[in-house]
Design an enzyme around this catalytic site. Structure first.
Site, PDB file in Angstrom:
ATOM      1  N   HIS A 139       0.857  -1.187   0.000  1.00  0.00           N
ATOM      2  CA  HIS A 139       0.000   0.000   0.000  1.00  0.00           C
ATOM      3  C   HIS A 139       0.886   1.228   0.000  1.00  0.00           C
ATOM      4  CE1 HIS A 139      -3.127   2.867   1.177  1.00  0.00           C
ATOM      5  NE2 HIS A 139      -4.005   1.947   0.814  1.00  0.00           N
ATOM      6  N   GLU A 141      -7.857  -4.580  -0.336  1.00  0.00           N
ATOM      7  CA  GLU A 141      -8.482  -5.193  -1.516  1.00  0.00           C
ATOM      8  C   GLU A 141      -8.601  -6.707  -1.372  1.00  0.00           C
ATOM      9  OE1 GLU A 141      -9.853  -3.373  -3.436  1.00  0.00           O
ATOM     10  OE2 GLU A 141      -8.808  -1.463  -3.458  1.00  0.00           O
TER      11      GLU A 141
HETATM   12  N1  ACO Z   1       4.134  -7.532  -4.800  1.00  0.00           N
HETATM   13  C1  ACO Z   1       5.459  -7.556  -4.989  1.00  0.00           C
HETATM   14  N2  ACO Z   1       6.287  -6.512  -4.806  1.00  0.00           N
HETATM   15  C2  ACO Z   1       5.714  -5.377  -4.414  1.00  0.00           C
HETATM   16  C3  ACO Z   1       4.328  -5.265  -4.189  1.00  0.00           C
HETATM   17  C4  ACO Z   1       3.539  -6.401  -4.390  1.00  0.00           C
HETATM   18  N3  ACO Z   1       2.220  -6.383  -4.191  1.00  0.00           N
HETATM   19  N4  ACO Z   1       4.055  -4.001  -3.805  1.00  0.00           N
HETATM   20  C5  ACO Z   1       5.222  -3.352  -3.780  1.00  0.00           C
HETATM   21  N5  ACO Z   1       6.234  -4.173  -4.155  1.00  0.00           N
HETATM   22  C6  ACO Z   1       7.651  -3.867  -4.233  1.00  0.00           C
HETATM   23  C7  ACO Z   1       8.010  -3.133  -5.512  1.00  0.00           C
HETATM   24  O1  ACO Z   1       8.351  -4.036  -6.523  1.00  0.00           O
HETATM   25  C8  ACO Z   1       9.180  -2.309  -5.045  1.00  0.00           C
HETATM   26  O2  ACO Z   1      10.311  -3.138  -4.986  1.00  0.00           O
HETATM   27  P1  ACO Z   1      11.746  -2.594  -5.446  1.00  0.00           P
HETATM   28  O3  ACO Z   1      11.992  -1.367  -4.628  1.00  0.00           O
HETATM   29  O4  ACO Z   1      12.645  -3.737  -5.172  1.00  0.00           O
HETATM   30  O5  ACO Z   1      11.614  -2.255  -6.899  1.00  0.00           O
HETATM   31  C9  ACO Z   1       8.826  -1.928  -3.632  1.00  0.00           C
HETATM   32  O6  ACO Z   1       7.960  -2.969  -3.176  1.00  0.00           O
HETATM   33  C10 ACO Z   1       8.112  -0.592  -3.504  1.00  0.00           C
HETATM   34  O7  ACO Z   1       7.102  -0.520  -4.515  1.00  0.00           O
HETATM   35  P2  ACO Z   1       6.365   0.806  -4.949  1.00  0.00           P
HETATM   36  O8  ACO Z   1       5.666   0.556  -6.242  1.00  0.00           O
HETATM   37  O9  ACO Z   1       7.300   1.976  -4.869  1.00  0.00           O
HETATM   38  O10 ACO Z   1       5.337   0.973  -3.771  1.00  0.00           O
HETATM   39  P3  ACO Z   1       4.064   1.834  -3.819  1.00  0.00           P
HETATM   40  O11 ACO Z   1       3.867   2.307  -2.450  1.00  0.00           O
HETATM   41  O12 ACO Z   1       4.114   2.849  -4.892  1.00  0.00           O
HETATM   42  O13 ACO Z   1       2.977   0.755  -4.257  1.00  0.00           O
HETATM   43  C11 ACO Z   1       0.982  -0.386  -4.591  1.00  0.00           C
HETATM   44  C12 ACO Z   1       1.739   0.605  -3.712  1.00  0.00           C
HETATM   45  C13 ACO Z   1       0.782   0.227  -5.982  1.00  0.00           C
HETATM   46  C14 ACO Z   1      -0.378  -0.674  -3.949  1.00  0.00           C
HETATM   47  C15 ACO Z   1       1.784  -1.693  -4.701  1.00  0.00           C
HETATM   48  O14 ACO Z   1       2.030  -2.218  -3.426  1.00  0.00           O
HETATM   49  C16 ACO Z   1       1.133  -2.725  -5.610  1.00  0.00           C
HETATM   50  O15 ACO Z   1       1.309  -2.678  -6.833  1.00  0.00           O
HETATM   51  N6  ACO Z   1       0.371  -3.713  -5.027  1.00  0.00           N
HETATM   52  C17 ACO Z   1      -0.303  -4.711  -5.792  1.00  0.00           C
HETATM   53  C18 ACO Z   1      -1.606  -4.165  -6.391  1.00  0.00           C
HETATM   54  C19 ACO Z   1      -2.685  -3.976  -5.347  1.00  0.00           C
HETATM   55  O16 ACO Z   1      -2.876  -4.770  -4.447  1.00  0.00           O
HETATM   56  N7  ACO Z   1      -3.414  -2.865  -5.517  1.00  0.00           N
HETATM   57  C20 ACO Z   1      -4.474  -2.463  -4.588  1.00  0.00           C
HETATM   58  C21 ACO Z   1      -3.957  -1.425  -3.665  1.00  0.00           C
HETATM   59  S1  ACO Z   1      -5.018  -1.111  -2.307  1.00  0.00           S
HETATM   60  C22 ACO Z   1      -5.636   0.393  -2.540  1.00  0.00           C
HETATM   61  O17 ACO Z   1      -5.153   1.112  -3.380  1.00  0.00           O
HETATM   62  C23 ACO Z   1      -6.790   0.847  -1.750  1.00  0.00           C
END
Ligand code: ACO
Length: 378
Positions: free
Chosen positions: A257, A315
């Site tokens: 998140h 979610e």
């Molecule tokens: N699975 C695997 N790796 C992940 C995940 C995940 N679900 N989420 C984050 N990471 C990793 C990224 O690859 C990144 O790794 P790195 O630094 O080695 O490249 C690191 O964690 C940080 O990721 P960011 O994209 O910078 O984190 P951000 O805070 O922007 O992302 C997000 C948040 C978009 C929700 C992300 O966690 C994601 O894509 N999750 C999966 C999709 C999902 O569940 N969406 C619903 C969100 S809930 C809501 O919005 C109400």
């Protein structure tokens, strides 16, 4: 330029405080969500939908008389105006997606210009009717009239499926509707406040907010978490499946998140609701599988992404609860809307009181001294 400040420009307004509110506080570091003074785990699972609506609008829990009046006011506004029903019929014939149909219908719900409370009541009361009626119409079925005797959540399930739901099912939906009703300065809430800040009406504000919520970066993508569980299919396949996904750089849906760096507290509330629902009334094997997938995913995320603090997000359990209630994934975002409209309208009342137009600045980065070239010389 993502996320970085350029001069005084903050892309995405990240970290910018855009208003003061008494409606909700999100503490992502601590994994804490407070809604109108109540930690979400204190409120969801106890408060009814109508009590929550009253709380957000009035900053106090209702007494029995106030609650009865609000229930009556809502029930009286559930039925759709003819113009709305006609529009939904035409949209269904064209195969318009549910969220687009809801956005179109939202704009038809105002009745008395300038009566904010009436507009707000209409939006909250009628969104479930629009969603249920449209879903049935798009499947070639007749809409089911709202039942004014049923509470808000139970009536939604009744209008979708044509039967009065068990207490367990109504309670599970209600827990979701309460848990998701407000969440700080999210994009759709901001959109609603911007619209009302121009002294425009609440119908315009909630219509704009539906448009903002439907985007995949906000409310538009809750289905995939459950798809992943279905793809895994068996608990023993969870580890190899998830490892492969992480090793190939994929993301595990339903985890991580932007704001919560601890477990999303709404996930806990909904996990409990899912536990009760599936124990009483739904596919117990799916529930067990989802728990096994979650445990493995959290363990593997810590292994593959150490220090990133990736936990289950709202979610994951939203999908499980709504699926357990029999909702197809195309109704997940519309149902989220039926919850978040509570927060939108409450923010609209707050913004009305503030009565200050939201009008930020932009920094001009274009040319400044171009000379006009006539058409024939270009
Ligand atoms: N699975 C695997 N790796 C992940 C995940 C995940 N679900 N989420 C984050 N990471 C990793 C990224 O690859 C990144 O790794 P790195 O630094 O080695 O490249 C690191 O964690 C940080 O990721 P960011 O994209 O910078 O984190 P951000 O805070 O922007 O992302 C997000 C948040 C978009 C929700 C992300 O966690 C994601 O894509 N999750 C999966 C999709 C999902 O569940 N969406 C619903 C969100 S809930 C809501 O919005 C109400």
């Amino acid at each position: 330029m993502n996320g970085r400040t350029i001069g005084s420009f903050v892309p995405g307004l990240e970290g910018v405080v855009a208003t003061m509110t008494r409606l909700s506080m999100v503490d992502g570091e601590a994994g804490r969500l407070v809604i109108a003074g109540f930690p979400v785990e204190e409120l969801a699972g106890r408060a009814t939908f109508e009590e929550t609506l009253y709380l957000l609008w009035n900053d106090a829990l209702p007494d029995a008389g106030q609650l009865a009046r609000l229930k009556g006011d809502l029930a009286a506004r559930r039925a759709l105006p003819e113009a709305t029903t006609d529009l939904l019929g035409a949209a269904a014939a064209e195969g318009v997606p549910v969220m687009d149909a809801l956005r179109m219908a939202a704009g038809t719900l105002g009745a008395q210009e300038g009566d904010d409370r009436d507009d707000a009541l209409r939006a909250v009361a009628a969104f479930p009717t629009v969603v249920a009626a449209y879903w049935r119409l798009s499947r070639g079925e007749d809409p089911i009239e709202p039942d004014p005797e049923l509470p808000h959540a139970a009536n939604y399930l009744h209008m979708l499926f044509g039967e009065v739901p068990s207490d367990e099912r109504a309670r599970a939906l209600e827990t979701y509707l309460v848990a998701a009703c407000d969440h700080g300065m999210n994009s759709s809430t901001f959109a609603a406040r911007v619209i009302v800040s121009t002294r425009s009406d609440f119908v315009s504000a909630v219509t704009g907010a539906v448009g903002a919520l439907k985007g995949p970066l906000h409310g538009g993508a809750p289905g995939p978490a459950l798809d992943m569980v279905f793809e895994i299919g068996k608990a023993e396949r969870a580890e190899p499946y998830l490892r492969e996904k992480l090793e190939s750089g994929g993301r595990l849906m339903g985890f991580g998140h932007r704001i919560y760096k601890a477990r999303d507290p709404r996930a806990d509330v909904l996990a409990e609701a899912a536990g009760r629902l599936y124990a009483a009334d739904a596919d117990k094997d799916l529930y067990k599988l989802a728990i096994a997938v979650e445990r493995t995913a959290v363990r593997l995320l810590a292994e593959y992404k150490p220090g990133r603090d990736l936990y289950t997000n709202v979610e994951y359990y939203t999908a499980l609860v709504l699926h357990g209630l029999g909702l197809p994934s195309e109704l997940f975002t519309p149902t989220f809307t039926a919850s978040r409209v509570v927060g939108w309208t409450a923010h609209c009342f707050e913004q009305r009181e503030l009565d200050r137009i939201i009008r930020p600045q932009s920094e001009y980065v274009g040319a400044q001294d171009r000379a006009w070239v006539p058409l024939g010389e270009r």
